[in-house]
Write a protein that holds these residues in place. Structure first.
Motif, PDB file in Angstrom:
ATOM      1  N   GLU A 212       0.708  -1.096  -0.002  1.00 50.73           N
ATOM      2  CA  GLU A 212      -0.038   0.105   0.240  1.00 50.73           C
ATOM      3  C   GLU A 212       1.022   0.944   0.004  1.00 50.73           C
ATOM      4  N   THR A 213       0.874   2.503  -1.210  1.00 52.95           N
ATOM      5  CA  THR A 213       1.666   3.024  -1.132  1.00 52.95           C
ATOM      6  C   THR A 213       0.886   4.561  -1.580  1.00 52.95           C
ATOM      7  N   ASP A 214       0.652   5.459  -1.259  1.00 58.00           N
ATOM      8  CA  ASP A 214       0.535   6.848  -1.410  1.00 58.00           C
ATOM      9  C   ASP A 214      -0.102   6.805  -2.940  1.00 58.00           C
ATOM     10  N   VAL A 215      -1.163   7.359  -3.336  1.00 57.90           N
ATOM     11  CA  VAL A 215      -1.255   7.539  -4.567  1.00 57.90           C
ATOM     12  C   VAL A 215      -0.165   8.010  -5.308  1.00 57.90           C
ATOM     13  N   VAL A 216       0.065   9.421  -4.778  1.00 54.53           N
ATOM     14  CA  VAL A 216       0.490  10.283  -5.363  1.00 54.53           C
ATOM     15  C   VAL A 216       1.910   9.318  -6.086  1.00 54.53           C
ATOM     16  N   ASP A 217       2.762   7.995  -5.742  1.00 53.55           N
ATOM     17  CA  ASP A 217       3.771   7.927  -5.413  1.00 53.55           C
ATOM     18  C   ASP A 217       3.618   6.793  -7.010  1.00 53.55           C
TER      19      ASP A 217
ATOM     20  N   LYS B 238     -11.683   5.624 -11.240  1.00 54.46           N
ATOM     21  CA  LYS B 238     -11.696   7.487 -11.199  1.00 54.46           C
ATOM     22  C   LYS B 238     -11.542   7.373  -9.248  1.00 54.46           C
ATOM     23  N   ALA B 239     -12.354   6.609  -8.205  1.00 54.97           N
ATOM     24  CA  ALA B 239     -12.021   6.184  -7.441  1.00 54.97           C
ATOM     25  C   ALA B 239     -11.057   5.936  -6.832  1.00 54.97           C
ATOM     26  N   THR B 240     -10.708   5.005  -6.962  1.00 56.23           N
ATOM     27  CA  THR B 240      -9.018   4.078  -6.537  1.00 56.23           C
ATOM     28  C   THR B 240      -8.121   5.045  -7.314  1.00 56.23           C
ATOM     29  N   LEU B 241      -8.186   5.914  -7.845  1.00 58.44           N
ATOM     30  CA  LEU B 241      -7.547   6.761  -8.275  1.00 58.44           C
ATOM     31  C   LEU B 241      -6.762   8.515  -7.711  1.00 58.44           C
ATOM     32  N   GLU B 242      -8.749   8.498  -7.601  1.00 67.26           N
ATOM     33  CA  GLU B 242      -8.750   9.851  -6.364  1.00 67.26           C
ATOM     34  C   GLU B 242      -8.480   9.842  -4.643  1.00 67.26           C
ATOM     35  N   ALA B 243      -8.378   7.551  -4.423  1.00 64.49           N
ATOM     36  CA  ALA B 243      -8.190   8.144  -2.962  1.00 64.49           C
ATOM     37  C   ALA B 243      -6.768   9.010  -2.458  1.00 64.49           C
ATOM     38  N   ASP B 244      -6.326   8.911  -1.044  1.00 66.27           N
ATOM     39  CA  ASP B 244      -5.086   8.934  -0.871  1.00 66.27           C
ATOM     40  C   ASP B 244      -3.980   7.807  -0.530  1.00 66.27           C
TER      41      ASP B 244
END
Length: 400
Positions: A51-56, A90-96
């Motif tokens: 599990e990682t920050d989505v921005v990674d 979209k929900a997956t990519l907008e999560a933290d």
């Protein structure tokens, strides 16, 4: 770019092949590919949830933009299937945070590059309907089976990283690349786009070769291959579903010490010592039932007994044009009167229905179980030629 204006939907044939049982298929196909690339025993394969920050996620904003465009397009077309898929993406990519399933092997060659036609790396990332194999007896490296891991991603996106030894110099080389399969669409600038997209070096859609430029979760130091399914579609017992598939399909290789598996950061260890016990593990039995694999698991347990029991009778038969074949038969009350063909340590099929015999009716016979294995390369190679893309059925129509 989609210069030809082709229309591509979500129904990618390769992914749809594995949609019914994505966990089991991913375990089987990745296990098979790692076995093909093995350089010694045991080949080790691990399945771990990260599990990682989505921005990674590399090019996160570009992915999200494309997904939003595809969602809007699906809404305009009133396509419920596409709308649901891209709404979830979209929900997956907008999560933290984002979940990633990492499937990583050791004691293999890695995905040998560079990314040019004819290498395993290029075959995996860029090949369609082609296979790069070390031998005629290999499991079927990077054919249609490579699509299984896309079926467990919420937005059909997979990243790969590998370290291999360059033949000419003996130096270790790193490569990493991502691939996504969405739908054809018009981008924000009005340009038509294909369903398939790549992440890597923008020059020629090539992989990244400097591991210092990739996020930590994508890095790899030892020789071997790591496969990452982004936005992993996690069920509560995913690890036991994977384990159930692994022991069903690879019990021969596990029993002989040729393969070992680790699932969910060591929660489940599958090797020679634990194999027999795992067939009776309550959580694995429940996972097999949940994925409609309970009968298959029980069948594999009987076959394992046939492989290991001192009561088993083994016959070595020499078939003209095929070579030696081992036929093991265990006679015991309560067994299911079934015959299974195993190749390269992996279960293939218990039916020859395309040859006129389903092996399903043995009236007036005692209860038994039988395990059939080719003992020579020419026999294994012939069976491989007969196998369907999922490697679970045989047909002579597959020989040209």
């Amino acid at each position: 770019n989609n210069d030809a204006g082709e229309q591509e939907g979500l129904g990618d044939a390769g992914i749809e092949t594995f949609r019914d049982s994505p966990y089991a298929s991913s375990a089987r196909e990745c296990g098979q590919n790692s076995r093909d690339a093995g350089v010694g025993h045991p080949i080790s394969l691990s399945f771990d949830l990260l599990e990682t920050d989505v921005v990674d996620i590399p090019a996160h904003e570009e992915y999200l933009t494309a997904v939003k465009i595809c969602l809007e397009q699906a809404n305009k077309k009133n396509d419920e299937k596409e709308f649901d898929f891209f709404f979830q993406a979209k929900a997956t990519l907008e999560a933290d945070r984002i979940k990633i399933l990492r499937i990583s092997d050791e004691n293999t060659t890695g995905l040998v590059g560079p990314s040019v036609e004819g290498t395993p790396f290029h075959s995996l990332l860029k090949g369609t309907g082609v296979s790069t194999e070390k031998a005629d007896t290999s499991g079927g490296s990077f054919g249609i089976g490579k699509n299984a891991v896309y079926a467990i991603s919420d937005f059909q996106t997979v990243f790969y990283s590998t370290v291999y030894t360059e033949k000419e110099t003996g130096k270790k080389k790193f490569l990493a690349q991502g691939k996504t399969k969405l739908v054809s669409h018009i981008d924000k600038d009005g340009a038509p786009r294909r369903a398939t997209g790549y992440w890597g070096d923008a020059d020629g859609f090539n992989p990244v070769s400097d591991k210092n430029t990739v996020p930590d979760w994508l890095k790899r130091d030892t020789v071997g291959t790591s496969v990452f399914s982004l936005g992993f579609n996690e069920l509560s017992n995913w690890q036991y579903r994977m384990a159930s598939s692994l022991i069903q399909n690879f019990f021969c290789a596990i029993y002989r010490g040729e393969m070992v598996f680790s699932v969910n950061d060591g929660e489940i260890e599958i090797d020679q010592a634990s194999l027999a016990m795992l067939f009776n593990e309550d959580k694995i039995l429940q996972a097999a039932a949940d994925s409609s694999q309970k009968e298959s698991l029980s069948f594999s347990q009987d076959l394992h007994e046939c492989l290991t029991s001192p009561e088993t009778n083994e016959i070595i038969s020499n078939i003209d044009g095929f070579g030696k074949v081992s036929i093991r038969v265990l006679i015991r009350e309560g067994l299911t009167k079934r015959v299974c063909i195993v190749r390269n340590g992996m279960v293939i099929t218990d039916s020859l229905e395309n040859f006129g015999d389903k092996f399903s009716h043995f009236p007036m016979y005692q209860d038994f179980i039988a395990l059939v294995e080719p003992m020579e390369d020419k026999g294994s190679a012939l069976i491989k030629k007969l196998e369907n893309p999922r490697h679970d059925g045989l047909s002579a129509q597959r020989i040209s």
